[in-house]
Design an enzyme around this catalytic site. Structure first.
Site, PDB file in Angstrom:
ATOM      1  N   HIS A 116       9.137   9.382   5.992  1.00  0.00           N
ATOM      2  CA  HIS A 116       9.988   8.939   7.107  1.00  0.00           C
ATOM      3  C   HIS A 116      11.093   9.942   7.359  1.00  0.00           C
ATOM      4  O   HIS A 116      11.587  10.585   6.438  1.00  0.00           O
ATOM      5  CB  HIS A 116      10.584   7.557   6.833  1.00  0.00           C
ATOM      6  CG  HIS A 116      11.350   7.449   5.542  1.00  0.00           C
ATOM      7  ND1 HIS A 116      10.720   7.265   4.332  1.00  0.00           N
ATOM      8  CD2 HIS A 116      12.669   7.521   5.270  1.00  0.00           C
ATOM      9  CE1 HIS A 116      11.625   7.206   3.378  1.00  0.00           C
ATOM     10  NE2 HIS A 116      12.823   7.365   3.910  1.00  0.00           N
TER      11      HIS A 116
ATOM     12  N   VAL B 176      11.870   4.923  -0.525  1.00  0.00           N
ATOM     13  CA  VAL B 176      10.626   4.332  -0.016  1.00  0.00           C
ATOM     14  C   VAL B 176       9.586   5.446   0.105  1.00  0.00           C
ATOM     15  O   VAL B 176       9.797   6.426   0.836  1.00  0.00           O
ATOM     16  CB  VAL B 176      10.847   3.648   1.348  1.00  0.00           C
ATOM     17  CG1 VAL B 176       9.534   3.067   1.869  1.00  0.00           C
ATOM     18  CG2 VAL B 176      11.897   2.527   1.230  1.00  0.00           C
TER      19      VAL B 176
ATOM     20  N   HIS C 100      14.929  10.174   8.846  1.00  0.00           N
ATOM     21  CA  HIS C 100      16.130   9.448   9.261  1.00  0.00           C
ATOM     22  C   HIS C 100      16.716  10.148  10.479  1.00  0.00           C
ATOM     23  O   HIS C 100      16.809  11.378  10.504  1.00  0.00           O
ATOM     24  CB  HIS C 100      17.204   9.484   8.162  1.00  0.00           C
ATOM     25  CG  HIS C 100      16.849   8.788   6.896  1.00  0.00           C
ATOM     26  ND1 HIS C 100      17.406   7.594   6.515  1.00  0.00           N
ATOM     27  CD2 HIS C 100      15.999   9.136   5.895  1.00  0.00           C
ATOM     28  CE1 HIS C 100      16.930   7.227   5.344  1.00  0.00           C
ATOM     29  NE2 HIS C 100      16.074   8.152   4.934  1.00  0.00           N
TER      30      HIS C 100
HETATM   31  P1  AMP Z   1      14.946   6.951   1.618  1.00  0.00           P
HETATM   32  O1  AMP Z   1      16.040   6.923   0.602  1.00  0.00           O
HETATM   33  O2  AMP Z   1      14.927   8.220   2.412  1.00  0.00           O
HETATM   34  O3  AMP Z   1      13.606   6.613   1.023  1.00  0.00           O
HETATM   35  O4  AMP Z   1      15.333   5.850   2.668  1.00  0.00           O
HETATM   36  C1  AMP Z   1      14.765   4.581   2.730  1.00  0.00           C
HETATM   37  C2  AMP Z   1      15.541   3.837   3.782  1.00  0.00           C
HETATM   38  O5  AMP Z   1      14.811   2.679   4.104  1.00  0.00           O
HETATM   39  C3  AMP Z   1      16.935   3.374   3.339  1.00  0.00           C
HETATM   40  O6  AMP Z   1      17.910   3.946   4.196  1.00  0.00           O
HETATM   41  C4  AMP Z   1      16.860   1.865   3.443  1.00  0.00           C
HETATM   42  O7  AMP Z   1      18.063   1.286   3.920  1.00  0.00           O
HETATM   43  C5  AMP Z   1      15.724   1.669   4.425  1.00  0.00           C
HETATM   44  N1  AMP Z   1      15.026   0.412   4.318  1.00  0.00           N
HETATM   45  C6  AMP Z   1      14.593  -0.202   3.190  1.00  0.00           C
HETATM   46  N2  AMP Z   1      13.959  -1.346   3.489  1.00  0.00           N
HETATM   47  C7  AMP Z   1      13.983  -1.464   4.836  1.00  0.00           C
HETATM   48  C8  AMP Z   1      13.490  -2.443   5.761  1.00  0.00           C
HETATM   49  N3  AMP Z   1      12.843  -3.541   5.362  1.00  0.00           N
HETATM   50  N4  AMP Z   1      13.715  -2.236   7.088  1.00  0.00           N
HETATM   51  C9  AMP Z   1      14.381  -1.138   7.512  1.00  0.00           C
HETATM   52  N5  AMP Z   1      14.854  -0.171   6.691  1.00  0.00           N
HETATM   53  C10 AMP Z   1      14.663  -0.337   5.367  1.00  0.00           C
END
Ligand code: AMP
Ligand code: ZN
Length: 122
Positions: free
Chosen positions: A108, A104, A110
């Site tokens: 962000h 995404v 984690h």
């Molecule tokens: P990244 O790989 O660091 O970009 O992590 C994106 C994170 O967003 C993943 O761990 C997904 O599970 C999480 N994610 C995707 N869509 C949603 C959503 N609608 N609500 C909460 N988390 C999400």
């Protein structure tokens, strides 16, 4: 995944257009539970301002990034997973770009904690 803020999933979550399980919000940040948790505690902390990746951050973003990490530590404490000695503690991950496994494209952090094994690195 789009890099455009008008179609950005996390901007929509910050704006409340897409539901999320929020654990915190203020004028600058929103924190919510990851929809596919990799650990017992898996929270994402995002700035309300759209920044695609950590690689888009410069000197001007240092105060925001500082506050973001202080917020991660505060939320860890509030969620009961702060490092308080012994075996306690948590992991903070910022995936950046395809090479870093970013899915995404809205900055962000984690926050992961809980009994191992975790499902993935976050
Ligand atoms: P990244 O790989 O660091 O970009 O992590 C994106 C994170 O967003 C993943 O761990 C997904 O599970 C999480 N994610 C995707 N869509 C949603 C959503 N609608 N609500 C909460 N988390 C999400
Ligand atoms: Zn965004």
């Amino acid at each position: 995944m789009s890099h455009d803020r008008s179609t950005c999933l996390f901007c929509k979550i910050a704006d409340g257009e897409i539901p999320s399980s929020r654990v915190y919000e203020d004028d600058e940040f929103v924190a919510f539970r990851d929809i596919r948790p990799a650990a017992q505690t898996h929270v994402l902390v995002i700035p309300r301002r759209h920044i695609s990746t950590l690689s888009d951050c410069g000197e001007n973003d240092a105060p925001l990034l500082g506050r973001m990490f202080v917020l991660v530590a505060r939320l860890a404490k509030e969620l009961g997973v702060a490092y308080t000695g012994g075996e306690s503690g948590f992991r903070t991950v910022v995936n950046t770009g395809p090479g870093g496994g970013q899915e995404v494209y809205h900055l962000h952090a984690h926050l992961l904690a809980g009994p191992r094994p975790w499902l993935r690195m976050g």
